[in-house]
Design a protein around this motif. Structure first.
Motif, mmCIF file in Angstrom:
data_model
loop_
_atom_site.group_PDB
_atom_site.id
_atom_site.type_symbol
_atom_site.label_atom_id
_atom_site.label_comp_id
_atom_site.label_asym_id
_atom_site.label_seq_id
_atom_site.Cartn_x
_atom_site.Cartn_y
_atom_site.Cartn_z
ATOM 1 N N MET A 178 0.838 -1.196 0.000
ATOM 2 C CA MET A 178 0.000 0.000 0.000
ATOM 3 C C MET A 178 0.873 1.246 0.000
ATOM 4 O O MET A 178 1.966 1.254 0.581
ATOM 5 N N THR A 179 0.393 2.290 -0.664
ATOM 6 C CA THR A 179 1.002 3.621 -0.597
ATOM 7 C C THR A 179 -0.083 4.624 -0.245
ATOM 8 O O THR A 179 -1.142 4.632 -0.872
ATOM 9 N N TRP A 180 0.177 5.457 0.760
ATOM 10 C CA TRP A 180 -0.818 6.468 1.122
ATOM 11 C C TRP A 180 -0.184 7.858 1.139
ATOM 12 O O TRP A 180 1.026 8.015 1.264
ATOM 13 N N ALA A 181 -1.039 8.836 1.005
ATOM 14 C CA ALA A 181 -0.638 10.249 1.064
ATOM 15 C C ALA A 181 -1.904 11.086 1.032
ATOM 16 O O ALA A 181 -2.943 10.639 0.542
ATOM 17 N N PRO A 182 -1.867 12.319 1.554
ATOM 18 C CA PRO A 182 -3.027 13.199 1.407
ATOM 19 C C PRO A 182 -3.211 13.580 -0.062
ATOM 20 O O PRO A 182 -2.251 13.953 -0.734
ATOM 21 N N GLN A 183 -4.436 13.444 -0.557
ATOM 22 C CA GLN A 183 -4.711 13.730 -1.964
ATOM 23 C C GLN A 183 -5.788 14.794 -2.151
ATOM 24 O O GLN A 183 -5.822 15.462 -3.186
ATOM 25 N N ARG A 184 -6.665 14.953 -1.160
ATOM 26 C CA ARG A 184 -7.730 15.950 -1.281
ATOM 27 C C ARG A 184 -7.839 16.787 -0.001
ATOM 28 O O ARG A 184 -8.922 17.177 0.414
ATOM 29 N N PRO A 187 1.062 8.226 -4.367
ATOM 30 C CA PRO A 187 0.288 7.032 -4.747
ATOM 31 C C PRO A 187 0.309 6.788 -6.255
ATOM 32 O O PRO A 187 0.368 5.633 -6.702
ATOM 33 N N ALA A 188 0.269 7.863 -7.041
ATOM 34 C CA ALA A 188 0.305 7.699 -8.499
ATOM 35 C C ALA A 188 1.621 7.075 -8.950
ATOM 36 O O ALA A 188 1.647 6.224 -9.845
ATOM 37 N N MET A 189 2.727 7.480 -8.334
ATOM 38 C CA MET A 189 4.015 6.892 -8.681
ATOM 39 C C MET A 189 4.068 5.425 -8.277
ATOM 40 O O MET A 189 4.630 4.581 -9.002
ATOM 41 N N GLY A 190 3.484 5.085 -7.127
ATOM 42 C CA GLY A 190 3.450 3.679 -6.724
ATOM 43 C C GLY A 190 2.728 2.812 -7.738
ATOM 44 O O GLY A 190 3.185 1.720 -8.094
ATOM 45 N N GLN A 191 1.602 3.297 -8.244
ATOM 46 C CA GLN A 191 0.861 2.542 -9.247
ATOM 47 C C GLN A 191 1.611 2.476 -10.570
ATOM 48 O O GLN A 191 1.601 1.445 -11.247
ATOM 49 N N THR A 236 -3.911 2.031 -2.765
ATOM 50 C CA THR A 236 -3.658 3.413 -2.363
ATOM 51 C C THR A 236 -4.715 3.869 -1.369
ATOM 52 O O THR A 236 -5.815 3.306 -1.302
ATOM 53 N N CYS A 237 -4.366 4.890 -0.609
ATOM 54 C CA CYS A 237 -5.275 5.410 0.404
ATOM 55 C C CYS A 237 -5.052 6.906 0.540
ATOM 56 O O CYS A 237 -3.906 7.368 0.553
ATOM 57 N N ASP A 238 -6.143 7.660 0.613
ATOM 58 C CA ASP A 238 -6.073 9.098 0.827
ATOM 59 C C ASP A 238 -5.981 9.364 2.320
ATOM 60 O O ASP A 238 -6.963 9.209 3.052
ATOM 61 N N ALA A 276 -5.035 6.950 10.511
ATOM 62 C CA ALA A 276 -5.389 5.724 11.232
ATOM 63 C C ALA A 276 -6.228 4.801 10.353
ATOM 64 O O ALA A 276 -6.049 3.574 10.366
ATOM 65 N N ARG A 277 -7.143 5.375 9.581
ATOM 66 C CA ARG A 277 -7.982 4.553 8.704
ATOM 67 C C ARG A 277 -7.149 3.882 7.619
ATOM 68 O O ARG A 277 -7.394 2.721 7.272
ATOM 69 N N CYS A 278 -6.173 4.589 7.071
ATOM 70 C CA CYS A 278 -5.311 3.977 6.068
ATOM 71 C C CYS A 278 -4.525 2.810 6.664
ATOM 72 O O CYS A 278 -4.387 1.748 6.035
ATOM 73 N N ALA A 279 -4.017 3.007 7.882
ATOM 74 C CA ALA A 279 -3.274 1.929 8.531
ATOM 75 C C ALA A 279 -4.166 0.729 8.814
ATOM 76 O O ALA A 279 -3.768 -0.432 8.605
#
Length: 440
Positions: free
Chosen positions: A44-50, A60-64, A85-87, A96-99
């Motif tokens: 999984m890759t997460w980051a703030p997106q919105r 996340p886009a680079m991970g994909q 991916t997770c926002d 916490a939700r992404c984790a």
């Protein structure tokens, strides 16, 4: 380059080592992602997106994009890479939700991610034994958790190396413009350590100029920074030392650094030459282009980075992958340090997976074993070889998991961010400065 071997102080690592043993005696021994050998390897890759600020959608886009590039070349041992991916939304609940989702999906690692909320996500990963490989480097937990494997030195290395770079430019009077935040409070002692160890004239502490994280103008901040750099700092609470050496201002305001430097250029006194500097994430080639190229307020600025500059051939493979598998995806800026960090983290992941027995099921536990005990990982020269053996960890109580203490020096010249040749392969090691940092 070879992995460095160190003899860290026992006191610096006792807590991390004890924590690691406790984790492995708990549910860390339960394998994640236990599927058939032909199943995809899920990460999984997460980051703030919105979010309102600190959006990093390119990670996340680079991970994909990496997964598509990796799978198009046959994957590894017949297995493909699947990237969830997770926002993260730049808040503690989102982190916490992404984790929690990473645990539910039984990913083998969280790779190349960004979050400022380490306390919210790291405990869930530790409880499930999931390694956090290649975070961006903005939280304390990334450099203390036994399940974190950072690929860069984060803000500590950037600040210390920036001090070393300014010392090399004979800066005797320095103003540091930084966010008025808890994270910003950590920067002055690191910069000062770099100034001292770099042999700056008089080794004077920098004038600490606090600034809002975001503003449309920094005229008052620029004036305070200018006065500090020119030796008028006593009225502002700084040192204001005079004597030989240059006057310098370094700004570490992230995406608002260009706004500050624009204000600073306007405030700069006629006939006074004040050198400006900044760090990775605050200055990059696309920003220089967008703000006027050779006429940009960033022209002449010294830059401290974790990585080689964007035009270095060592980035060619990443650019090829983006062209082939993310063409037209405007979320990915190859010059962005977030996207670059994700690429390096996935490169390290691939190197670790290649060390596993082809017949062995890939689990979080198996991956941790390679990261903790395996051979050093190659990243195509974008970092030194990476390894997290006990003897590689840093003898500094604030960030024992930091194994890459290298930085690069760059400068904006004629509208181009160009490398300054320092050290082997362009890297400078600031391990000594980090271990000699003085708090308080």
């Amino acid at each position: 380059m070879t992995a460095r071997r160190r003899a860290p102080k026992a006191t610096a690592l006792a807590a991390a080592t004890a924590g690691y043993a406790a984790l492995l005696s708990g549910c860390g021994s339960v394998p994640a992602g236990t599927g058939a050998d032909t199943d995809p390897i899920t990460v999984m890759t997460w980051a703030p997106q919105r979010a309102e600020a600190s959006n990093m959608p390119g990670m996340p886009a680079m991970g994909q994009a990496y997964a598509r590039w990796f799978n198009a070349r046959g994957g590894i041992n017949g297995r493909e890479l699947e990237v969830l991916t997770c926002d993260e939304r730049n808040d503690s609940v989102g982190a916490a939700r992404c984790a929690d989702r990473a645990v539910e999906e039984e990913v083998v690692a969280v790779v190349g991610s960004y979050s400022q909320h380490g306390r919210s996500f790291m405990s869930a990963l530790e409880g499930a034994g999931i390694p956090y490989l290649g975070g961006y480097g903005v939280t304390e937990e990334e450099y203390t958790s036994p399940l974190s494997y950072p690929v860069n030195g984060g803000q500590p290395v950037l600040a210390a190396a920036n001090g070393r770079q300014l010392a090399a430019e004979e800066c005797s009077r320095v103003s540091l413009v930084r966010p008025d935040t808890i994270t910003g409070d950590q920067l002055p002692p690191l910069l000062d350590a770099g100034l001292r160890d770099g042999g700056a004239p008089q080794a004077a502490p920098a004038t600490d100029v606090r600034a809002p994280e975001s503003a449309t103008s920094y005229q008052q901040t620029a004036q305070r920074a200018l006065e500090g750099a020119l030796g008028a700092a006593p009225a502002l609470g700084g040192t204001g030392l005079s004597g030989t050496g240059r006057s310098c201002v370094t700004a570490m305001l992230g995406g608002h650094t260009d706004t500050f430097l624009d204000s600073f250029r306007r405030a700069e006194a006629a006939g006074e030459s004040v050198r400006t500097a900044s760090v990775l994430g605050s200055v990059r080639q696309s920003l220089v282009d967008r703000t006027g190229g050779a006429d940009s307020p960033l022209e002449g600025t010294y830059v401290t980075s974790w990585y080689p500059p964007a035009d270095d051939p060592r980035w060619d493979t990443m650019r090829e992958a983006v062209r082939e598998h993310a063409f037209g995806d405007n979320r990915i800026d190859p010059d962005d340090p977030g996207a670059q960090t994700t690429w390096i983290a996935y490169t390290a992941l691939r190197a670790a997976l290649e060390q596993l027995d082809p017949g062995r099921t890939v689990t979080a536990e198996a991956l941790r074993t390679v990261l903790d005990e395996g051979e050093a990982l190659e990243t195509g020269g974008l970092t030194p070889k990476l390894r997290w053996h006990y003897e590689d960890l840093l003898s500094a109580h604030d960030y024992p998991r930091l194994v890459n203490t290298h930085a690069t020096y760059q400068r904006v010249r004629n509208g181009q961010v160009s490398t300054l040749p320092e050290g082997p392969d362009g890297f400078v090691d600031v391990e000594k400065s980090l271990e000699n940092k003085r708090d308080g």
